[in-house]
Design a protein around this motif. Structure first.
Motif, PDB file in Angstrom:
ATOM      1  N   ARG A   1       0.832  -1.206   0.000  1.00 24.32           N
ATOM      2  CA  ARG A   1       0.000   0.000   0.000  1.00 24.32           C
ATOM      3  C   ARG A   1       0.864   1.252   0.000  1.00 24.32           C
ATOM      4  O   ARG A   1       0.622   2.199  -0.740  1.00 24.32           O
TER       5      ARG A   1
ATOM      6  N   GLU B   1       2.505   1.963  -3.232  1.00 27.62           N
ATOM      7  CA  GLU B   1       1.559   2.568  -4.167  1.00 27.62           C
ATOM      8  C   GLU B   1       1.372   4.049  -3.861  1.00 27.62           C
ATOM      9  O   GLU B   1       1.371   4.889  -4.763  1.00 27.62           O
TER      10      GLU B   1
ATOM     11  N   LEU C   1       2.214   7.236  -6.224  1.00 21.30           N
ATOM     12  CA  LEU C   1       1.237   8.258  -6.592  1.00 21.30           C
ATOM     13  C   LEU C   1       1.745   9.650  -6.230  1.00 21.30           C
ATOM     14  O   LEU C   1       1.554  10.607  -6.982  1.00 21.30           O
TER      15      LEU C   1
ATOM     16  N   LEU D   1      -5.485   2.111  -8.566  1.00 24.44           N
ATOM     17  CA  LEU D   1      -5.686   3.058  -7.463  1.00 24.44           C
ATOM     18  C   LEU D   1      -5.665   4.487  -7.986  1.00 24.44           C
ATOM     19  O   LEU D   1      -6.525   5.310  -7.641  1.00 24.44           O
ATOM     20  N   LEU D   2      -4.690   4.786  -8.856  1.00 20.98           N
ATOM     21  CA  LEU D   2      -4.628   6.129  -9.440  1.00 20.98           C
ATOM     22  C   LEU D   2      -5.897   6.404 -10.253  1.00 20.98           C
ATOM     23  O   LEU D   2      -6.513   7.461 -10.125  1.00 20.98           O
TER      24      LEU D   2
ATOM     25  N   ARG E   1      -8.830   7.021  -7.880  1.00 22.00           N
ATOM     26  CA  ARG E   1      -8.773   8.327  -7.199  1.00 22.00           C
ATOM     27  C   ARG E   1      -9.140   9.457  -8.147  1.00 22.00           C
ATOM     28  O   ARG E   1      -9.703  10.458  -7.740  1.00 22.00           O
ATOM     29  N   GLU E   2      -8.753   9.316  -9.415  1.00 25.85           N
ATOM     30  CA  GLU E   2      -8.985  10.404 -10.349  1.00 25.85           C
ATOM     31  C   GLU E   2     -10.283  10.233 -11.126  1.00 25.85           C
ATOM     32  O   GLU E   2     -10.600  11.032 -12.002  1.00 25.85           O
TER      33      GLU E   2
END
Lengths: 117, 282
Positions: free
Chosen positions: A97, A100, A104, B114-115, B118-119
């Motif tokens: 996690r 990641e 980001l 995940l990106l 989120r976006e």
């Protein structure tokens, strides 16, 4: 006290004292230490009062009390091993996690590095 | 994890068509770079390419994606490469996620999901960075999301694509099991060319296990647990631009054993209570 009791008690004392030392140095979390302390104290108890072991073994149908000790010890260590696997899984999941999240954040910061790491 | 603007209900049945561009109301800038990603208007389609030491092929792949699907954002997830994969990909015009260490395809995919989550992308396509997938097939995958949450690009129709021995048995076993589990024909579940709708992105960015076969076998088990709909679409593959797949018998046998083990262990996830998406009615 018989000589074996002394050896057993010393062994238990060694376990307990090293666990306490590890906690004091901050190298072992109380969560995991508690387990080992309970085991250490139990071993000490059996060493000092061997009658408890004999009585329990007999009542469970073991003719040789030592066999009961080995059996209980083996099951206990297996459970500890499983517990550690669970803890490791959780830790790895957290690491993933965080990797990641770091990725980001780096993406937000702009240019990539030539080599990651 | 999500702010109020991003928090929208996702449920089975949400499709590319009926998920309105979720970030439209807080779109501040049209700039691609220089602003924080969250504040810019998200394109509706994100292509995620997990890449590990693919500096030789990644530039061509990114260029192809940008010309074949110009409306999409291309994201290369550099999975702890020791070569210049990230730099090359950035020069080619991709967005880059750099993982600090190698986590495998599943983990890299999860970072990309995940990106995308989120976006607020309406669809995410997973595509290999070695050039074996044709960017021109992406619209077909995305179109199929109108009636599914996960679309798998199935490779068997590619001329000359033959798999033999234990690897073939493993693929056939998985195909049989997952066709039954999902109630639809799934013949190529290990394909790395897939499209994900918003509900699948939400679930998989959270639950995809970052381990071997987690991105393929377990992903489909998780999809079942959340009642996500899976379909397949035939695609044409290309010879890899660099590198070659392994056809060694020992590795293939090992692959079979591992697949079967992972398959049955992951099936345990289906035992017990059904999971619900956050937006689903109780």
């Amino acid at each position: 006290m018989s000589r074996t009791s002394v050896v057993g008690a010393l062994g238990a004392l060694l376990v307990v004292s090293s666990v306490v030392r590890l906690i004091m140095r901050g190298r072992l979390r109380v969560q995991y230490a508690a387990l080992w302390l309970v085991i250490g104290v139990a071993v000490a108890g059996i060493a000092v009062v061997p009658g408890v072991l004999d009585a329990t073994a007999t009542s469970l149908g073991f003719t040789v009390p030592a066999n009961f000790l080995f059996f209980a010890g083996l099951v206990l260590l297996l459970l500890v091993g499983i517990h550690l696997s669970v803890a490791l899984t959780r830790a790895e999941d957290h690491v993933q996690r965080l990797a990641e999240e770091v990725a980001l954040l780096r993406e937000r910061m702009g240019r990539p590095d030539r080599h990651s790491g | 994890m999500m702010d109020a603007g991003e928090k929208r209900s996702l449920r089975r049945g949400d499709t590319v068509a009926n998920v309105a561009k979720p970030d439209a109301e807080r779109a501040g800038s049209q700039e691609r770079r220089g602003t924080t990603p969250d504040s810019r208007r998200a394109a509706s389609l994100l292509v995620v390419c997990p890449a590990f030491n693919e500096s030789e092929s990644v530039a061509a792949v990114v260029a192809e994606l940008r010309s074949a699907v110009p409306h999409a954002d291309v994201l290369v997830v550099d999975d702890g490469s020791t070569d210049a994969t990230a730099l090359v990909a950035e020069r080619a015009g991709a967005r880059i996620l750099q993982l600090s260490f190698n986590v495998g395809v599943g983990g890299a995919l999860r970072a990309g999901l995940l990106l995308g989550h989120r976006e607020g992308y309406a669809a995410i396509v997973q595509c290999d960075a070695d050039g074996q997938h044709r960017a021109s097939e992406i619209p077909a995958l995305v179109d199929a999301l109108s009636s599914a949450d996960i679309v798998i690009g199935e490779r068997w129709t590619t001329a000359g694509y033959v798999v033999r021995g234990p690897r073939r048995w493993a693929m056939r076993l998985l195909a049989g099991v997952f066709s039954r589990v999902h109630g639809t024909r799934l013949t190529d579940v290990t394909s790395g060319f897939r499209a994900f709708g918003p509900a699948a992105v939400e679930v998989l960015s959270r639950e995809l296990p970052p381990e071997y076969l987690g991105d393929t076998i377990e992903a489909l088990v998780i999809a079942r647990a959340y009642s996500l709909r899976v379909v397949q679409v035939p695609v044409q593959m290309r010879e890899r631009l660099a590198g070659a797949p392994s056809h060694r018998p020992v590795r293939a046998a090992l692959y079979l054993a591992r697949s079967v083990t992972v398959l049955f262990l992951s099936m345990l996830r289906l035992v017990g209570r059904r999971r619900r998406l956050p937006g689903m009615p109780a």
